[in-house]
Design a protein around this motif. Structure first.
Motif, PDB file in Angstrom:
ATOM      1  N   ARG A  70     -43.845  10.672  84.823  1.00 30.33           N
ATOM      2  CA  ARG A  70     -42.489  10.447  85.312  1.00 30.33           C
ATOM      3  C   ARG A  70     -42.137  11.514  86.353  1.00 30.33           C
ATOM      4  O   ARG A  70     -42.819  12.528  86.484  1.00 30.33           O
ATOM      5  CB  ARG A  70     -41.484  10.505  84.145  1.00 30.33           C
ATOM      6  CG  ARG A  70     -41.690   9.393  83.149  1.00 30.33           C
ATOM      7  CD  ARG A  70     -40.694   9.428  82.012  1.00 30.33           C
ATOM      8  NE  ARG A  70     -40.801  10.571  81.128  1.00 30.33           N
ATOM      9  CZ  ARG A  70     -41.770  10.735  80.229  1.00 30.33           C
ATOM     10  NH1 ARG A  70     -42.753   9.865  80.139  1.00 30.33           N
ATOM     11  NH2 ARG A  70     -41.777  11.788  79.426  1.00 30.33           N
ATOM     12  N   TYR A  71     -41.039  11.267  87.048  1.00 31.22           N
ATOM     13  CA  TYR A  71     -40.527  12.232  88.014  1.00 31.22           C
ATOM     14  C   TYR A  71     -40.038  13.471  87.263  1.00 31.22           C
ATOM     15  O   TYR A  71     -39.417  13.356  86.198  1.00 31.22           O
ATOM     16  CB  TYR A  71     -39.376  11.605  88.788  1.00 31.22           C
ATOM     17  CG  TYR A  71     -38.909  12.387  89.997  1.00 31.22           C
ATOM     18  CD1 TYR A  71     -39.493  12.186  91.239  1.00 31.22           C
ATOM     19  CD2 TYR A  71     -37.876  13.317  89.890  1.00 31.22           C
ATOM     20  CE1 TYR A  71     -39.057  12.889  92.358  1.00 31.22           C
ATOM     21  CE2 TYR A  71     -37.440  14.029  90.996  1.00 31.22           C
ATOM     22  CZ  TYR A  71     -38.037  13.808  92.229  1.00 31.22           C
ATOM     23  OH  TYR A  71     -37.607  14.519  93.331  1.00 31.22           O
ATOM     24  N   VAL A 131     -34.176   8.474  76.654  1.00 29.05           N
ATOM     25  CA  VAL A 131     -33.844   9.185  75.416  1.00 29.05           C
ATOM     26  C   VAL A 131     -34.540  10.546  75.376  1.00 29.05           C
ATOM     27  O   VAL A 131     -33.888  11.595  75.388  1.00 29.05           O
ATOM     28  CB  VAL A 131     -34.220   8.350  74.167  1.00 29.05           C
ATOM     29  CG1 VAL A 131     -33.801   9.093  72.892  1.00 29.05           C
ATOM     30  CG2 VAL A 131     -33.567   6.972  74.220  1.00 29.05           C
ATOM     31  N   HIS A 132     -35.857  10.553  75.352  1.00 25.11           N
ATOM     32  CA  HIS A 132     -36.586  11.811  75.165  1.00 25.11           C
ATOM     33  C   HIS A 132     -36.438  12.760  76.349  1.00 25.11           C
ATOM     34  O   HIS A 132     -36.354  13.981  76.158  1.00 25.11           O
ATOM     35  CB  HIS A 132     -38.058  11.522  74.887  1.00 25.11           C
ATOM     36  CG  HIS A 132     -38.297  10.992  73.509  1.00 25.11           C
ATOM     37  ND1 HIS A 132     -39.551  10.792  72.985  1.00 25.11           N
ATOM     38  CD2 HIS A 132     -37.435  10.634  72.528  1.00 25.11           C
ATOM     39  CE1 HIS A 132     -39.459  10.328  71.753  1.00 25.11           C
ATOM     40  NE2 HIS A 132     -38.188  10.214  71.458  1.00 25.11           N
ATOM     41  N   ASP A 133     -36.431  12.235  77.572  1.00 29.22           N
ATOM     42  CA  ASP A 133     -36.256  13.114  78.733  1.00 29.22           C
ATOM     43  C   ASP A 133     -34.880  13.783  78.744  1.00 29.22           C
ATOM     44  O   ASP A 133     -34.790  15.011  78.878  1.00 29.22           O
ATOM     45  CB  ASP A 133     -36.473  12.341  80.032  1.00 29.22           C
ATOM     46  CG  ASP A 133     -37.939  12.183  80.403  1.00 29.22           C
ATOM     47  OD1 ASP A 133     -38.809  12.504  79.570  1.00 29.22           O
ATOM     48  OD2 ASP A 133     -38.220  11.724  81.531  1.00 29.22           O
ATOM     49  N   PRO A 134     -33.780  13.033  78.630  1.00 25.29           N
ATOM     50  CA  PRO A 134     -32.467  13.692  78.626  1.00 25.29           C
ATOM     51  C   PRO A 134     -32.281  14.674  77.467  1.00 25.29           C
ATOM     52  O   PRO A 134     -31.641  15.721  77.636  1.00 25.29           O
ATOM     53  CB  PRO A 134     -31.482  12.522  78.525  1.00 25.29           C
ATOM     54  CG  PRO A 134     -32.212  11.363  79.115  1.00 25.29           C
ATOM     55  CD  PRO A 134     -33.639  11.558  78.696  1.00 25.29           C
ATOM     56  N   GLY A 173     -34.056   9.556  83.198  1.00 24.02           N
ATOM     57  CA  GLY A 173     -32.657   9.221  83.000  1.00 24.02           C
ATOM     58  C   GLY A 173     -31.671  10.228  83.546  1.00 24.02           C
ATOM     59  O   GLY A 173     -30.524   9.886  83.852  1.00 24.02           O
ATOM     60  N   LYS A 174     -32.090  11.471  83.678  1.00 27.29           N
ATOM     61  CA  LYS A 174     -31.181  12.515  84.142  1.00 27.29           C
ATOM     62  C   LYS A 174     -32.004  13.638  84.759  1.00 27.29           C
ATOM     63  O   LYS A 174     -33.089  13.961  84.280  1.00 27.29           O
ATOM     64  CB  LYS A 174     -30.345  13.049  82.980  1.00 27.29           C
ATOM     65  CG  LYS A 174     -29.229  13.997  83.369  1.00 27.29           C
ATOM     66  CD  LYS A 174     -28.463  14.472  82.136  1.00 27.29           C
ATOM     67  CE  LYS A 174     -27.662  13.355  81.512  1.00 27.29           C
ATOM     68  NZ  LYS A 174     -26.827  13.852  80.373  1.00 27.29           N
ATOM     69  N   VAL A 175     -31.478  14.229  85.825  1.00 28.43           N
ATOM     70  CA  VAL A 175     -32.134  15.345  86.505  1.00 28.43           C
ATOM     71  C   VAL A 175     -31.240  16.571  86.394  1.00 28.43           C
ATOM     72  O   VAL A 175     -30.032  16.492  86.642  1.00 28.43           O
ATOM     73  CB  VAL A 175     -32.395  15.024  87.990  1.00 28.43           C
ATOM     74  CG1 VAL A 175     -32.985  16.236  88.710  1.00 28.43           C
ATOM     75  CG2 VAL A 175     -33.330  13.825  88.120  1.00 28.43           C
ATOM     76  N   GLY A 176     -31.833  17.700  86.017  1.00 24.81           N
ATOM     77  CA  GLY A 176     -31.094  18.946  85.918  1.00 24.81           C
ATOM     78  C   GLY A 176     -31.557  19.943  86.963  1.00 24.81           C
ATOM     79  O   GLY A 176     -32.759  20.081  87.214  1.00 24.81           O
ATOM     80  N   LEU A 177     -30.596  20.619  87.589  1.00 21.14           N
ATOM     81  CA  LEU A 177     -30.875  21.655  88.580  1.00 21.14           C
ATOM     82  C   LEU A 177     -30.340  22.981  88.063  1.00 21.14           C
ATOM     83  O   LEU A 177     -29.198  23.053  87.590  1.00 21.14           O
ATOM     84  CB  LEU A 177     -30.207  21.333  89.915  1.00 21.14           C
ATOM     85  CG  LEU A 177     -30.556  20.003  90.578  1.00 21.14           C
ATOM     86  CD1 LEU A 177     -29.690  19.791  91.809  1.00 21.14           C
ATOM     87  CD2 LEU A 177     -32.016  19.965  90.956  1.00 21.14           C
TER      88      LEU A 177
END
Length: 231
Positions: free
Chosen positions: A27-28, A169-172, A220-224
């Motif tokens: 995944r990205y 689910v698991h990524d976020p 599902g979500k990207v954090g910076l």
């Protein structure tokens, strides 16, 4: 704070297209740590700083040995034994959890540092997720788990596809844990998030839900996380 992110917003932070990463990457990357050039004089120095701070916060380590597939990454680590939970008749589905991190250094080497509105930063990217760890027969999914499963705000993915569970689910959940040391808003014992670095660095965080115009951002979500020198 979480915002919906269109192409323009993600472009502001110079997040590259998914095609930059190996086809074998599942995944990205959903965790991006941006290190201001005042803290590192090279990309290698930025990587070292990020890895040292992650180790200090999370106690992550690499214990995969020979059994782990590379999944397109340059390094990997995990933290095991988190949030043991008793589930099922007579505890038959009881398990604990781990957070798993895959780091992608090589694809970003040529493009660092990047220019942003806030200055020049080195980008260090990782893919993080939270999942069932042990016993191995349950890894990585137990849908009814109150910590890592398709429950509560993630209930829409109960019985969903593997891809949906991984990305939505698991990524976020993994991202939340790394950023804040929490899962579903609950503090995880003996685990510090990157927000705790505020006593050593100037820290700013942002979270984005990728929009349909960035279909290459398969998470599902990207954090910076922006790290700068304290003034």
């Amino acid at each position: 704070m979480t915002a919906n992110a269109n192409h323009a917003i993600l472009a502001d932070y110079e997040l590259p297209p998914g095609t930059l990463f190996p086809d074998s990457a599942p995944r990205y990357p959903n965790l991006w740590v941006l290190v201001h050039e005042s803290l590192a004089d090279s990309y290698r120095a930025a990587i070292t700083l990020v890895m040292e701070q992650l180790e200090a916060c999370t106690d992550m380590y690499n214990d995969f040995g020979y059994a782990h597939a590379g999944e397109g990454c340059d390094a990997f680590a995990r933290r095991r034994g988190l949030q043991p939970v008793r589930l099922g008749p007579d505890g038959s589905r009881s398990h604990d959890h781990c957070v798993h991190l895959r780091f992608y250094f090589a694809p970003l080497r040529a493009g660092n540092p990047v220019e942003t509105a806030e200055g020049r930063y080195y980008q260090v990217a990782a893919s993080v997720h939270y999942e069932v760890d042990r016993p191995q027969r349950f890894h990585p999914y137990i849908d009814e788990c109150p910590h890592c499963g398709c429950t509560g705000e993630y209930g829409a993915y109960m019985g969903g596809t593997i891809r949906e569970k991984n990305e939505r689910v698991h990524d976020p959940l993994g991202l939340e844990l790394i950023l804040y040391g929490t899962v579903r808003g609950e503090d995880v014992i003996a685990f510090d998030g990157l927000n705790r670095l505020a006593d050593r660095f100037e820290v700013r965080m942002a979270e984005f839900v990728p929009g349909p115009d960035r279909a290459d951002v398969t998470t599902g979500k990207v954090g910076l996380v922006f790290l700068g020198a304290r003034g």
